[in-house]
Design a protein around this motif. Structure first.
Motif, PDB file in Angstrom:
ATOM      1  N   LYS A  46      67.540  64.359  26.097  1.00 49.88           N
ATOM      2  CA  LYS A  46      67.491  65.559  26.932  1.00 49.88           C
ATOM      3  C   LYS A  46      67.324  66.791  26.042  1.00 49.88           C
ATOM      4  O   LYS A  46      67.800  66.828  24.923  1.00 49.88           O
ATOM      5  CB  LYS A  46      68.783  65.693  27.740  1.00 49.88           C
ATOM      6  N   ASN A  47      66.628  67.817  26.608  1.00 57.74           N
ATOM      7  CA  ASN A  47      66.457  69.068  25.864  1.00 57.74           C
ATOM      8  C   ASN A  47      67.675  69.984  26.009  1.00 57.74           C
ATOM      9  O   ASN A  47      68.014  70.729  25.110  1.00 57.74           O
ATOM     10  CB  ASN A  47      65.207  69.802  26.346  1.00 57.74           C
ATOM     11  N   ILE A  48      68.316  69.941  27.179  1.00 63.33           N
ATOM     12  CA  ILE A  48      69.524  70.732  27.413  1.00 63.33           C
ATOM     13  C   ILE A  48      70.715  69.784  27.401  1.00 63.33           C
ATOM     14  O   ILE A  48      70.773  68.844  28.194  1.00 63.33           O
ATOM     15  CB  ILE A  48      69.465  71.476  28.768  1.00 63.33           C
ATOM     16  N   ILE A  49      71.644  70.027  26.492  1.00 68.21           N
ATOM     17  CA  ILE A  49      72.806  69.134  26.379  1.00 68.21           C
ATOM     18  C   ILE A  49      74.086  69.942  26.540  1.00 68.21           C
ATOM     19  O   ILE A  49      74.103  71.157  26.333  1.00 68.21           O
ATOM     20  CB  ILE A  49      72.816  68.387  25.029  1.00 68.21           C
ATOM     21  N   THR A  50      75.145  69.249  26.921  1.00 68.24           N
ATOM     22  CA  THR A  50      76.478  69.850  27.062  1.00 68.24           C
ATOM     23  C   THR A  50      77.422  69.171  26.088  1.00 68.24           C
ATOM     24  O   THR A  50      77.537  67.946  26.089  1.00 68.24           O
ATOM     25  CB  THR A  50      77.001  69.684  28.495  1.00 68.24           C
ATOM     26  N   CYS A  51      78.050  69.962  25.246  1.00 68.55           N
ATOM     27  CA  CYS A  51      78.983  69.404  24.258  1.00 68.55           C
ATOM     28  C   CYS A  51      80.122  68.682  24.983  1.00 68.55           C
ATOM     29  O   CYS A  51      80.792  69.286  25.832  1.00 68.55           O
ATOM     30  CB  CYS A  51      79.546  70.512  23.367  1.00 68.55           C
ATOM     31  N   PRO A  52      80.372  67.405  24.676  1.00 70.83           N
ATOM     32  CA  PRO A  52      81.446  66.669  25.344  1.00 70.83           C
ATOM     33  C   PRO A  52      82.839  67.221  25.052  1.00 70.83           C
ATOM     34  O   PRO A  52      83.773  66.924  25.777  1.00 70.83           O
ATOM     35  CB  PRO A  52      81.305  65.241  24.779  1.00 70.83           C
ATOM     36  N   GLN A  53      82.956  68.037  24.003  1.00 70.41           N
ATOM     37  CA  GLN A  53      84.283  68.525  23.617  1.00 70.41           C
ATOM     38  C   GLN A  53      84.586  69.898  24.197  1.00 70.41           C
ATOM     39  O   GLN A  53      85.623  70.093  24.826  1.00 70.41           O
ATOM     40  CB  GLN A  53      84.401  68.562  22.093  1.00 70.41           C
ATOM     41  N   CYS A  54      83.687  70.872  24.011  1.00 61.98           N
ATOM     42  CA  CYS A  54      83.960  72.230  24.496  1.00 61.98           C
ATOM     43  C   CYS A  54      83.145  72.588  25.736  1.00 61.98           C
ATOM     44  O   CYS A  54      83.323  73.662  26.310  1.00 61.98           O
ATOM     45  CB  CYS A  54      83.695  73.256  23.395  1.00 61.98           C
ATOM     46  N   HIS A  55      82.202  71.705  26.128  1.00 56.92           N
ATOM     47  CA  HIS A  55      81.404  71.848  27.351  1.00 56.92           C
ATOM     48  C   HIS A  55      80.444  73.039  27.330  1.00 56.92           C
ATOM     49  O   HIS A  55      80.023  73.499  28.381  1.00 56.92           O
ATOM     50  CB  HIS A  55      82.316  71.944  28.581  1.00 56.92           C
ATOM     51  N   GLU A  56      80.103  73.533  26.156  1.00 57.11           N
ATOM     52  CA  GLU A  56      79.054  74.547  26.068  1.00 57.11           C
ATOM     53  C   GLU A  56      77.688  73.867  26.159  1.00 57.11           C
ATOM     54  O   GLU A  56      77.519  72.729  25.727  1.00 57.11           O
ATOM     55  CB  GLU A  56      79.168  75.337  24.759  1.00 57.11           C
ATOM     56  N   ARG A  57      76.722  74.612  26.740  1.00 61.66           N
ATOM     57  CA  ARG A  57      75.379  74.057  26.923  1.00 61.66           C
ATOM     58  C   ARG A  57      74.435  74.636  25.873  1.00 61.66           C
ATOM     59  O   ARG A  57      74.497  75.831  25.547  1.00 61.66           O
ATOM     60  CB  ARG A  57      74.854  74.375  28.325  1.00 61.66           C
ATOM     61  N   PHE A  58      73.525  73.790  25.366  1.00 69.04           N
ATOM     62  CA  PHE A  58      72.599  74.218  24.316  1.00 69.04           C
ATOM     63  C   PHE A  58      71.211  73.638  24.584  1.00 69.04           C
ATOM     64  O   PHE A  58      71.073  72.528  25.108  1.00 69.04           O
ATOM     65  CB  PHE A  58      73.069  73.747  22.930  1.00 69.04           C
ATOM     66  N   ASP A  59      70.212  74.422  24.221  1.00 70.09           N
ATOM     67  CA  ASP A  59      68.827  73.953  24.262  1.00 70.09           C
ATOM     68  C   ASP A  59      68.467  73.478  22.853  1.00 70.09           C
ATOM     69  O   ASP A  59      68.428  74.261  21.903  1.00 70.09           O
ATOM     70  CB  ASP A  59      67.903  75.098  24.687  1.00 70.09           C
ATOM     71  N   ILE A  60      68.210  72.174  22.710  1.00 67.71           N
ATOM     72  CA  ILE A  60      67.908  71.615  21.383  1.00 67.71           C
ATOM     73  C   ILE A  60      66.460  71.165  21.296  1.00 67.71           C
ATOM     74  O   ILE A  60      66.102  70.344  20.445  1.00 67.71           O
ATOM     75  CB  ILE A  60      68.854  70.435  21.065  1.00 67.71           C
ATOM     76  N   SER A  61      65.634  71.701  22.196  1.00 69.32           N
ATOM     77  CA  SER A  61      64.235  71.257  22.219  1.00 69.32           C
ATOM     78  C   SER A  61      63.434  71.809  21.047  1.00 69.32           C
ATOM     79  O   SER A  61      62.395  71.255  20.686  1.00 69.32           O
ATOM     80  CB  SER A  61      63.578  71.686  23.536  1.00 69.32           C
ATOM     81  N   GLN A  62      63.892  72.931  20.454  1.00 69.28           N
ATOM     82  CA  GLN A  62      63.108  73.592  19.420  1.00 69.28           C
ATOM     83  C   GLN A  62      63.369  73.071  18.023  1.00 69.28           C
ATOM     84  O   GLN A  62      62.572  73.308  17.112  1.00 69.28           O
ATOM     85  CB  GLN A  62      63.396  75.102  19.448  1.00 69.28           C
ATOM     86  N   LYS A  63      64.497  72.373  17.820  1.00 68.07           N
ATOM     87  CA  LYS A  63      64.783  71.899  16.468  1.00 68.07           C
ATOM     88  C   LYS A  63      65.654  70.650  16.530  1.00 68.07           C
ATOM     89  O   LYS A  63      66.389  70.421  17.495  1.00 68.07           O
ATOM     90  CB  LYS A  63      65.479  72.981  15.642  1.00 68.07           C
ATOM     91  N   GLU A  64      65.561  69.866  15.487  1.00 66.17           N
ATOM     92  CA  GLU A  64      66.361  68.653  15.404  1.00 66.17           C
ATOM     93  C   GLU A  64      67.783  69.009  14.970  1.00 66.17           C
ATOM     94  O   GLU A  64      67.998  69.917  14.171  1.00 66.17           O
ATOM     95  CB  GLU A  64      65.740  67.691  14.390  1.00 66.17           C
ATOM     96  N   LEU A  65      68.752  68.287  15.531  1.00 66.37           N
ATOM     97  CA  LEU A  65      70.141  68.534  15.153  1.00 66.37           C
ATOM     98  C   LEU A  65      70.340  68.201  13.675  1.00 66.37           C
ATOM     99  O   LEU A  65      69.931  67.126  13.215  1.00 66.37           O
ATOM    100  CB  LEU A  65      71.083  67.690  16.006  1.00 66.37           C
ATOM    101  N   PRO A  66      70.991  69.076  12.898  1.00 68.33           N
ATOM    102  CA  PRO A  66      71.157  68.830  11.458  1.00 68.33           C
ATOM    103  C   PRO A  66      72.228  67.784  11.174  1.00 68.33           C
ATOM    104  O   PRO A  66      73.163  67.583  11.958  1.00 68.33           O
ATOM    105  CB  PRO A  66      71.586  70.204  10.919  1.00 68.33           C
ATOM    106  N   ARG A  67      72.072  67.102  10.022  1.00 72.30           N
ATOM    107  CA  ARG A  67      73.113  66.178   9.554  1.00 72.30           C
ATOM    108  C   ARG A  67      74.359  66.969   9.186  1.00 72.30           C
ATOM    109  O   ARG A  67      74.273  68.087   8.691  1.00 72.30           O
ATOM    110  CB  ARG A  67      72.638  65.431   8.308  1.00 72.30           C
TER     111      ARG A  67
END
Length: 667
Positions: A46-67
């Motif tokens: 998914k491009n829009i995700i919700t953090c399972p811990q703090c429940h904030e929403r983020f658009d990650i379509s523009q970049k890969e999540l860093p290690r």
């Protein structure tokens, strides 16, 4: 697994989703991390995700999540330590072929495990005199993990694997060794990595400290909210006791109102308690997020080598975002007067609770909080009326004095008040810039020194002074029809069913479509209202509420509300032009009275009596809040629009460029 049972991992090295040690952890913008496989399974690309811990929403379509390199290193260190510390043995005794001796210490400078004797000798040689030897019990506590990481995980050049990196090329955004500077990065903008890291560390630490300081403010707010909620509970118990006592003493007259008022008070205080609870939960969540983020940032700053330079953007971005959220959400609310002015009165046969100066608990967060108000529970005093008690929330009228209130409550509702009018002044509101004959379709008071009028002939809204009648400001509006004022500006309805909201200086702020009618109240009101088809809409700051109108009597034609008015007790008066009548509507949206009069412009006086303009008969009909007819008042001209403030009535007449101001006399 046996090693991990004897030496359990710390909680922050375990993924929240799988409850196992992190495997290839990825970091979200909120600085919470999860296994790469868990993220792929949880979010399924998914491009829009919700953090399972703090429940904030983020658009990650523009970049890969860093290690999360820091967590990778920490997991590796834990796995290595869990093996070594299960049966630790001295490295020097092992090398010298002596018998195996149990290690009791570890040097955090060279990472050697040492027995008791070797520990004592380790700092006695020239090469190891500055080494730091720590008991294994302290090492197991994790206190020195960051120090060990710095020694164990040094950063080496990707091209020259035996060379440690000491520099950072800003041109290429990469860590480089001394050989790379000469061969591949000649002429580039190169800085010492240590200097750049120190600069970024200082900036990040300042952000961390700022958030720590503001966390204390949030905690103080939480204490205030908790204390206030407890006070509300005590107030609730106290007021319930008083209500029960009064109801017992007057049970024959207000028995029907007892249960209702208890429920009303309970709902009122529960709402405020819920609002405070929301504030407490919000602050607790923010404190948790700040604590998690700051703890992680401090670990990175203290326990990671030169590669942390790639994380500063993410770290500082998250810290700045948290700082911004605190600035937007910290409430600075005075709770001191919220309940101190509660009064309970028996004005036979009704029981009332009056809050003179209630405050909103938290204006940005709580969309369902009650209006700044008086709360009144009124039992119907007609012995033959079996209807339920009416609960309403209303703004206390600024135009009404305490003396007016007292005389208002002392007069029997069946007694008619004697009204009379006296014309005191008329104003010609034409200006040299007007190109067409003026005629006015609407007029409304702004305050005791100003009023606003709609010049439909010249398509203008004009603000005028009183008593001089000077035009102070005006603006062009396409097909203007009606106008009203509220605390922060003017709102105007057009013939195209548009409502334009202006500032006090007639600067347009917003435009709404498909509006049937304005629903003006006091010009000092902090909210404004309008009618959409069969719904009353209220906007207070950023909060919008809707009240459907119900219980219509049988009508020959579909209703059309041309005029409306929001009364200070939470009721409404609506002119239905299609069916030639005026309805009184209670705070729940139910029509409880159809008034016997021609529909027209509506206003109210300082005693909350309703004035309805009768265009065809050049008069006004006056009713009380129950719909009892009080008086008929003749005017010199047919009234298109009326507005009342204090004892002053202003009228926009059928023809001409004048508006007329009358004094209202009460006898």
């Amino acid at each position: 697994m046996e090693h991990q049972q004897l030496f359990p991992p710390p909680a922050f090295l375990q993924c929240l989703l799988c409850s196992k040690l992190y495997e290839s952890p990825k970091i979200l913008p909120c600085l919470h991390s999860f296994c790469n496989q868990c993220i792929e399974k949880e979010f399924c690309n998914k491009n829009i995700i919700t953090c399972p811990q703090c429940h904030e929403r983020f658009d990650i379509s523009q970049k890969e999540l860093p290690r999360n390199i820091y967590l990778e290193n920490r997991v590796d260190l834990y796995l290595e330590q869990s093996k070594h510390f299960t049966d630790p043995s001295c490295i020097f005794c092992k090398l010298s072929a002596q018998e195996k001796k149990e290690a009791v210490s570890q040097c955090v400078t060279c990472l050697d495990l040492l027995c008791k004797e070797c520990s004592e000798r380790h700092t006695s040689t020239t090469s190891t005199i500055d080494h730091q030897v720590i008991p294994i019990t302290e090492i197991k506590s994790g206190k020195y993990d960051d120090t060990i990481l710095l020694v164990k995980y040094k950063t080496y050049c990707q091209k020259h694997t035996d060379e440690e990196v000491w520099n950072f090329c800003k041109t290429c955004n990469s860590l480089i060794c001394s050989v790379c500077i000469i061969k591949d990065h000649k002429g580039h903008d190169v800085d010492r990595a240590a200097d750049l890291i120190k600069e970024k560390e200082n900036e990040t630490r300042i952000l961390c400290q700022g958030l720590k300081d503001k966390t204390s403010e949030l905690k103080q707010c939480r204490v205030s909210f908790t204390s206030r909620r407890n006070e509300l509970k005590k107030w609730e118990e106290k007021k319930i006791a008083e209500i029960k006592k009064m109801c017992s003493e007057a049970v024959s007259k207000i028995d029907r109102g007892k249960n209702q008022i208890l429920n009303d008070l309970d709902n009122y205080l529960k709402q405020k308690s819920r609002d405070l609870g929301k504030g407490i939960s919000n602050i607790t969540a923010q404190c948790s997020n700040i604590s998690d983020s700051v703890q992680y940032v401090e670990h990175v700053l203290n326990g990671m080598g030169a590669q942390k330079i790639f994380l500063f953007g993410e770290l500082q971005g998250r810290l700045a975002n948290l700082d911004k959220k605190i600035k937007e959400s910290i409430p600075f609310t005075d709770f001191s007067q919220e309940t101190e002015n509660i009064r309970i009165m028996v004005t036979e046969p009704k029981l009332e609770i009056t809050l003179d100066k209630p405050e909103d608990i938290h204006e940005k967060t709580y969309e369902n909080s009650a209006k700044d108000c008086s709360i009144s529970t009124a039992a119907v005093d007609d012995d033959n009326d079996n209807s339920s008690d009416i609960f309403y929330v209303c703004d206390k009228a600024v135009q009404t004095s305490e003396a007016d209130f007292e005389s208002f409550t002392e007069i029997n509702s069946d007694q008619k008040r004697n009204y009379s009018l006296e014309l005191i002044i008329s104003h010609d509101l034409r200006t040299p810039s007007d190109k067409h004959p003026s005629y006015f379709t609407s007029v409304a008071w702004i305050n005791e020194n100003q009023f606003v009028a709609v010049d439909a002939g010249n398509a203008k809204v004009k603000i005028c002074s009183f008593p001089l009648g000077t035009i102070l400001n005006s603006t062009q509006v396409t097909k203007p029809l009606a106008v009203s004022a509220w605390k922060d500006g003017i709102f105007c309805l057009t013939q195209e069913n548009k409502m334009i909201i202006f500032s006090s200086e007639l600067c347009p702020r917003n435009t709404l479509q498909n509006i049937s009618s304005l629903c003006p109240s006091l010009p000092s009101s902090i909210s404004y209202q309008w009618i959409e088809n069969k719904t009353i809409v209220t906007q207070k700051k950023l909060n919008v509420s809707k009240l459907p109108i119900v219980c219509f009597p049988p009508n020959r034609f579909p209703v059309f509300f041309r005029y409306a008015c929001s009364l200070p007790n939470g009721f409404y008066a609506l002119s239905d032009m299609s069916n030639n009548c005026v309805y009184l509507v209670d705070g729940n949206g139910s029509i409880f009275k159809a008034l016997p009069c021609n529909p027209g412009s509506i206003s109210f006086d300082k005693f909350y009596n309703v004035f309805i303009a009768d265009f065809h008969n050049s008069s006004m009909r006056v009713f009380d809040l129950k719909g009892n007819h009080l008086a008929d008042l003749l005017l010199k001209h047919r009234p298109r629009s009326i507005s009342i403030l204090h004892d002053k009535l202003i009228v926009a007449a059928e023809f001409g460029s004048q508006v007329f101001v009358y004094d209202i006399f009460y006898r």
